[in-house]
Design a protein around this motif. Structure first.
Motif, short mmCIF file in Angstrom:
data_model
loop_
_atom_site.label_atom_id
_atom_site.label_comp_id
_atom_site.label_asym_id
_atom_site.label_seq_id
_atom_site.Cartn_x
_atom_site.Cartn_y
_atom_site.Cartn_z
N ARG A 1 24.46 -14.79 42.38
CA ARG A 1 23.70 -15.71 43.07
C ARG A 1 23.58 -15.87 44.59
NH1 ARG A 1 23.13 -21.92 40.79
NH2 ARG A 1 25.22 -21.91 41.76
N HIS B 1 28.40 -16.38 40.15
CA HIS B 1 28.29 -17.11 41.27
C HIS B 1 28.06 -16.11 42.86
CE1 HIS B 1 28.73 -21.45 42.01
NE2 HIS B 1 29.51 -21.45 40.93
N ILE C 1 28.62 -21.89 37.67
CA ILE C 1 27.30 -21.34 37.84
C ILE C 1 26.24 -22.00 36.67
CG2 ILE C 1 27.89 -19.11 36.39
CD1 ILE C 1 25.63 -19.05 39.23
#
Lengths: 788, 485
Positions: free
Chosen positions: A543, A540, A725
């Motif tokens: 990203r 996460h 995710i």
């Protein structure tokens, strides 16, 4: 921007999420080129460390004579606790773990003196020359002894719902009993190692084989009495971790750092396998007591359970471990009234620590044993009793049965019933159950057993602040991308998965993404890579960091091409905006020339979780990860030897970032769990000394221990309901507990000796010895029952 | 006087002029920049340090390859040999088929054990190892992996294409390698000294005999699968070592009419094909001694001379009535194995004497012989109990002779004479055997330790006799191995 619809680089990306890519280091692994810390070129003047371990479990140190060691060939320095310039204690949560023993030893294997010499063999030889004089004190060695003595590293806590004692008493049937569940050594193939290198200004770089670089940094700074900004900790990869390199590397790194500080020279401290197994903590063994009430269908009405973990000489991470055993004392089953008490027993043995599952396996083993015994006492197939107790209102349960004994709602209560239906069918459970009954009737020496067990494992650290992660992403002007995140690579493929996530975010080939060594200099204050949450958290964060850059690039492209941001699309190694297209490398270059910042951090925190430890109530887990297993065992009742002719696994990996890696996690965890429950026996002698401290005496599975027919499938029909995710599910720990099926299949085979009519107790690990002794106990009980 | 060691590595002759005779091959490799080979345990039990040795066969033109543990192999032991490590497999960017198979099957996770697996599979591939699972397990039993659970590694092994002599690098290089090895062949004894230690490596029995006589306190090193640990684990210095593996006369194996005559330096691996023919029950047990790497170095002679209470071959040799040929200064004497052990790791070997040969009689026609090992793990483990039985029935079905050898039950491997006496002359039946079993209590008072409790050992010692009874009745169906789903 050129007005070509499709630049030459535009082609579908290689290796975004959900691709079954090879491990990022696979080529390095098979050629030997992948470097571990012991493979790093040694700097001139490098010294090697060794330690003198206590051979007493509990004693006052009345004197240390290091004279002969100091004079031994090649020795540069010999240190004791008195030479530590900063704080002596490096306890991960609470004090209790001195880096070197000071005045008192509390387990056989505790480091007392550290030596640095010009070679490892010379350092080890010198350490043997140190004389430590002891005044022995009485030692507590087992959890049961500690319970009796009231010796605890932390007070007991209870998770309760309703009046469990009353529910047990009022139930039509009742069983009480005890169970012993053994510990487990991690046996990562790479033993603990740290390489401490002095830098300018008294700073230090420490290469540490660690799942928790930030904790190593913190501990090293503490023992040296210097700020954390003076200590950098780096780890490119570990040769296995499994929880054994969560809190334990701190001591190894601190000893290397102390010796480096004392000599001004680089110091490498690599533990010989025996020292590794003697010095460092293991999976907690547990002593379990239970009192359960149930109805004629085997449905639990009330459960009282005591889970006593042998924590060893200090707290370390034992609060979390015993808590997690308590959280999983339900496994997949609804407990309408329950009182689960967790005891943290203090013993004069090595301080036990994190190990894949973190207490969960022991809690689950306890309840699975109880459910199994309920079935035997009622003469039912254990599967029927498991189904009757499942959470949920679906196929097996009834409405309203969806809240755990600590008050958390199980958000997918019917998933387990679905998985059980599926594997019952695909494993041909019913027909094989009949076949096994026929086999057992026809064979007096060999007996077969079958068991189906579910796993429901909570995902998140139960300590809230650990549920955060950061990442740092750089895009360079050639379009290559570097990712740094707080996770560490121990073989589980986190770097591969995170590279996939970042490649997906930028829509570029994975070859353009490089995930670097984990270092406290790029990502500070990271939690350990543990709790199966490494990819959930760091994926996460990575990203978010990539997205921040992508958003800047989107704005720049929109301005440059005079379109709205919504018209900008990253795809196929390129960016498209209206009729414009540009390769990613070109984009990076142009954006940089136009002064766009191509570096960003991301920070993620897990939502929804909270836990009130005092009240024993909360929502400690973001979600549950689930799986089911069916194992068949055959035992030889003359020797207790056994094999597993067939095992079927079905594990929920819906939304998998990388199905090849996840399959490897499922299989590897299962076999590691099977080792824990069968051949891996930690054996202490009467003097509190561990006598199984090398692979010659401690037996982890070999290739022939695999089930002969091993059918493993990933269930992929239910992407995570929670916003994980790419809707993936954590997979590191949960499948380890699928191995409980193997242990219970052995138990079922033992039960067949008494025609499934008498209770069976099969403590773990179920070595051939324990199987044979259980067979003898069942024979005796069956005979007594027949006579009565 | 000290000689320079010579071996072939990476297509070149390596010369080590001042070798410490107690340095292991693993230590040398890692100190010389070859870090692909890993240390996992330093006791030959995990396989992370697996390397492959190549030696000229009898004709001197072809190479024989075998996987060994570099962590307990002393550098002088590879003098005159080809050493192959994980760095040697790929041809530039072109991976070896074993490496490709491992990658394609996702067979590495943390990767630390992987070089060892690659080398074990390379040895299997070189020796034309079959693709049946039993052979694969035998080749991999000495390699521990803690991450994968082995399935992908097994799949990699199963998927290996057969070696193609036209394209295989090592086949194509064989001529050149053989030339190199011939160029460093050593006609005479090797002496290596350094760091206050000396190692002698004689080539002939006469030289060996003279050396043992001249250095009666020297440690005799055969395969080194136990002696290696004295150095790596117990940090013993071993000032004088005599290595007998290169003595030609000790490497001979004579398959006689009524017995096997095994030189003390014959490895288990060399012994196995003969055992398969002559004593298949013993072959099955020998395949469970150590693992491939250990059997490739370890010798029956070493196992016997070492006299460990848990040596796996001795119960069988006791049951079969094996004899030992002991040699001192050209003189030989033959002693029964059962008279050889005097106590815990103490034997009848006199000063200046060494074990030259082991004589193993075949069971007589009509005899039934079987041996079983019981341990926590099937492969690469040490027995809790090991037992061997040989039964001769008289015409009338009574027991003419019964011999039982046990390991793990006492300070030395020993015969169960009270049990033997209780059974001899009686009927060979469930009732008679059951009645005789308490005699074992007179034979042994086993200990409790990390491998097993006294109670378990006593129970298994009895139950193995019952297993043997069923075995003589032809009841094979009960074997765990055959009880498939």
């Amino acid at each position: 921007m050129p007005d070509t619809a499709l630049p030459p680089v535009a082609r579908p990306i290689r290796g975004g999420v959900h691709a079954a890519l090879q491990h990022e280091s696979a080529a390095g692994h098979v050629t030997g080129a992948a470097r571990y810390i012991d493979d790093l070129p040694e700097l001139p003047g490098t010294l090697h460390a060794a330690v003198r371990l206590s051979d007493k479990p509990h004693a006052r140190i009345v004197g240390v004579d290091a004279g002969p060691a100091r004079l031994a060939p090649g020795v540069a320095v010999v240190l004791t606790a008195d030479d530590v310039p900063g704080e002596l204690d490096i306890g991960a949560v609470m004090p209790g773990d001195p880096v070197l023993a000071s005045g008192l030893v509390e387990y056989a294997g505790q480091a007392v003196v550290a030596v640095a010499a010009d070679s490892m063999m010379r350092a080890r030889a010198a350490a043997k020359l140190v004389e430590v004089y002891y005044e022995e004190l009485p030692a507590i060695l087992t959890a049961e002894q500690a319970l009796e003595a009231g010796a605890m590293v932390s007070p007991p806590i209870t998770m309760a719902r309703g009046d469990a004692a009353a529910a047990v008493s009022a139930a039509p049937h009742r069983l009480t009993g005890t169970l012993e569940i053994g510990g487990q050594d991690h046996f990562y193939l790479e033993s603990h190692i740290a390489y401490a290198i002095p830098r300018d200004d008294g700073d230090l770089l420490v290469h540490s084989s660690t799942q928790h670089p930030s904790e190593v940094q913190h501990a090293v700074a503490k023992v040296l009495g210097i700020p954390m900004h003076s200590v950098a900790v780096e780890c490119r990869r570990m040769g296995g971790g499994f929880g054994g390199k969560e809190s334990q590397p701190a001591q190894i790194a601190c000893i290397a750092a102390l010796l480096a500080r004392a000599t001004g020279r680089p110091v490498k401290f690599r533990l010989d396998r025996d020292d590794d197994m003697l010095m460092t903590g293991k999976r907690h063994d547990f002593h379990v007591r239970y009192d359960v009430g149930f109805d004629a269908d085997g449905r639990i009405r009330g459960l009282e359970m005591d889970l006593a973990g042998r924590c060893g000489m200090s707290l370390d991470l034992s609060n979390g471990v015993v808590d997690r055993a308590m959280f999983h004392a339900d496994n997949a089953y609804f407990l309408p009234a329950a009182r689960v008490t967790g005891h943290r027993c203090k013993t004069h043995t090595v301080s036990n620590t994190a190990f894949r599952g973190f207490g969960g396996p022991q809690g689950m083993a306890a309840i699975e044993h109880v459910v199994d015994e309920i079935a035997r006492s009622l003469g039912k197939d254990p599967l029927a009793v498991r189904r009757a107790n499942l959470y949920g209102g679906g196929l097996g349960g009834s409405p309203g049965r969806d809240t755990t004994h600590y008050g958390m709602r199980v958000s997918e209560p019917d998933l387990l019933a679905e998985l059980i239906d599926e594997i019952e069918r695909s494993s041909d459970y019913r027909r094989r159950r009949e076949g096994i009954a026929a086999f057992n009737a026809a064979n007096s020496v060999l007996k077969k057993g079958l068991a189906l067990t579910p796993v429901k494992f909570g995902i998140s650290f139960t300590v809230k602040h650990l549920n955060q992660a950061s990442a740092l992403v750089h895009v360079y002007t050639d379009g290559s991308v570097q990712v740094n995140h707080g996770g560490t690579e121990m073989g589980q493929g986190i770097h591969t998965k995170i590279a996939q996530i970042v490649a997906e975010e930028f829509q570029i080939d994975i070859d353009r993404v490089r995930v670097t060594a984990s270092t406290t200099e790029k990502v500070p204050n990271a939690p350990p890579t543990a709790a199966s949450a490494g990819t959930d958290l760091n994926g996460h964060a990575a990203r978010l960091a990539a997205r921040a850059i992508r958003n800047r690039l989107t704005d720049w492209v929109a301005g440059h091409c005079k379109v709205g941001a919504e018209a900008v699309m990253f795809r196929d190694n390129a960016v498209f905006a209206g009729n414009h297209a540009m390769g990613f490398a070109e984009l990076a270059k142009k954006a940089h020339l136009d002064r766009v910042h191509l570096s960003a951090t991301g920070h993620y925190t897990t939502p929804k979780i909270w836990w009130d430890r005092e009240k024993g109530r909360g929502h400690p887990f973001f979600y549950f990860a689930c799986g089911v297993a069916v194992a068949e065992a055959v035992i030889d009742t003359l020797t207790g030897e056994y094999r597993f002719p067939r095992v079927d696994l079905l594990h929920d990996c819906s939304g998998s970032i990388n199905p090849a890696i996840d399959l490897g996690q499922v299989e590897g965890a299962f076999v590691q769990g099977l080792g824990w429950l069968t051949s891996e026996e930690l054996w202490w002698d009467g003097q509190g000394r561990l006598r199984t401290h090398a692979p010659s005496t401690y037996k982890i599975p070999t290739s022939r221990c695999l089930p002969e027919d091993f059918r493993v499938r990933l269930f992929d029909a239910r992407p995570n309901r929670e916003e994980t995710i790419h809707r993936s599910k954590a997979v590191g720990e949960p499948p380890l507990m699928l191995a409980l099926s193997g242990w219970l299949a052995l138990k079922d085979a033992v039960a067949a000796v008494g025609d499934h009519r008498v209770p069976v107790r099969l403590d773990a690990p179920a070595t051939p010895e324990r199987v044979l002794l259980a067979v003898e106990a069942v024979r005796a009980a069956a005979k007594a029952a027949g006579a009565a | 006087m000290t000689d320079a060691l010579r071996f072939v590595l990476g297509g070149r002759v390596v010369e080590v002029p001042q070798a410490d005779p107690a340095m292991t091959v693993l230590q040398w490799l890692r100190a010389n920049g070859r870090c692909g080979t890993k240390e996992g345990c330093a006791e030959g039990d995990c396989g992370a340090c697996t390397v492959v040795l190549g030696e000229l066969d009898g004709g001197g033109h072809h190479l024989r390859y075998r996987a060994v543990n570099a962590c307990i192999l002393f550098l002088p032991q590879i003098d005159g040999k080809l050493l192959v490590t994980v760095e040697d497999l790929a041809d530039g960017p072109e991976l070896h088929p074993v490496q490709r198979a491992m990658m394609e099957n996702h067979a590495s996770q943390c990767g630390f054990c992987t070089p060892g697996f690659v080398m074990a599979l390379f040895a299997l591939h070189r020796t034309g190892g079959g693709t049946d699972d039993d052979t694969i397990h035998d080749a991999l039993a000495g390699n521990l992996c803690r991450c994968t659970g082995y399935r992908p590694i097994l799949d990699a092994a199963r998927s290996l294409p057969p070696k193609d002599p036209a394209t295989d690098r090592f086949d194509r290089a064989e001529g050149g390698l053989a030339t190199l090895l011939r160029s460093i062949a050593r006609p005479d004894a090797l002496t290596v000294s350094g760091q206050g230690r000396v190692l002698h490596q004689p080539k002939t029995l006469a030289d060996l005999s003279a050396l043992v006589l001249a250095h009666p306190k020297a440690t005799i090193l055969a395969g080194g699968t136990d002696v290696g640990l004295w150095v790596t684990k117990h940090l013993r210095t071993l000032p004088e070592v005599i290595h007998l593996a290169e003595v030609a006369e000790l490497r001979t194996l004579v398959e006689g009419e009524d017995r096997l005559d095994v030189g003390a330096a014959v490895t288990y691996t060399a012994l196995l094909p003969v055992l398969e023919r002559r004593l298949p029950a013993l072959a099955a047990l020998v395949r469970r001694i150590g693992a491939a790497q250990v059997r490739n170095s370890g010798t029956l002679g070493g196992n016997v001379a070492n006299g460990s209470p848990i040596g796996d071959s001795m119960p069988a040799l006791l049951a079969l009535g094996a004899e030992l040929v002991l040699h001192r200064d050209g003189q030989r004497r033959t002693v029964a194995l059962e008279d050889f052990y005097l106590g815990y790791r103490r034997s009848d070997l006199r000063e200046g004497e060494f074990l030259e040969r082991v004589l193993i009689p075949y069971p007589r026609p009509g005899d039934v012989f079987a041996t079983w090992k019981v341990s926590k793990r099937r492969d690469q483990d040490i027995s809790a109990v090991c037992a061997a039985f040989r039964l001769t029935l008289a015409e009338d079905g009574t027991v003419a002779e019964f011999r039982a050898g046990y390991g793990g039950m006492a300070a030395t491997p020993a015969r169960a004479r009270a049990l033997e006496a209780a059974l001899t002359g009686g009927s060979w039946s469930e009732a008679a055997v059951t009645a005789a079993l308490p005699a074992l209590d007179a034979d042994f008072t086993p200990l409790s330790d990390m491998r097993a409790s006294d109670r378990y050992r006593a129970a298994v010692a009895r139950n193995l006799v019952l297993r043997f009874l069923r075995h003589t009745g032809g009841e094979e169906a009960y074997a765990l191995e055959t009880a498939h789903a």
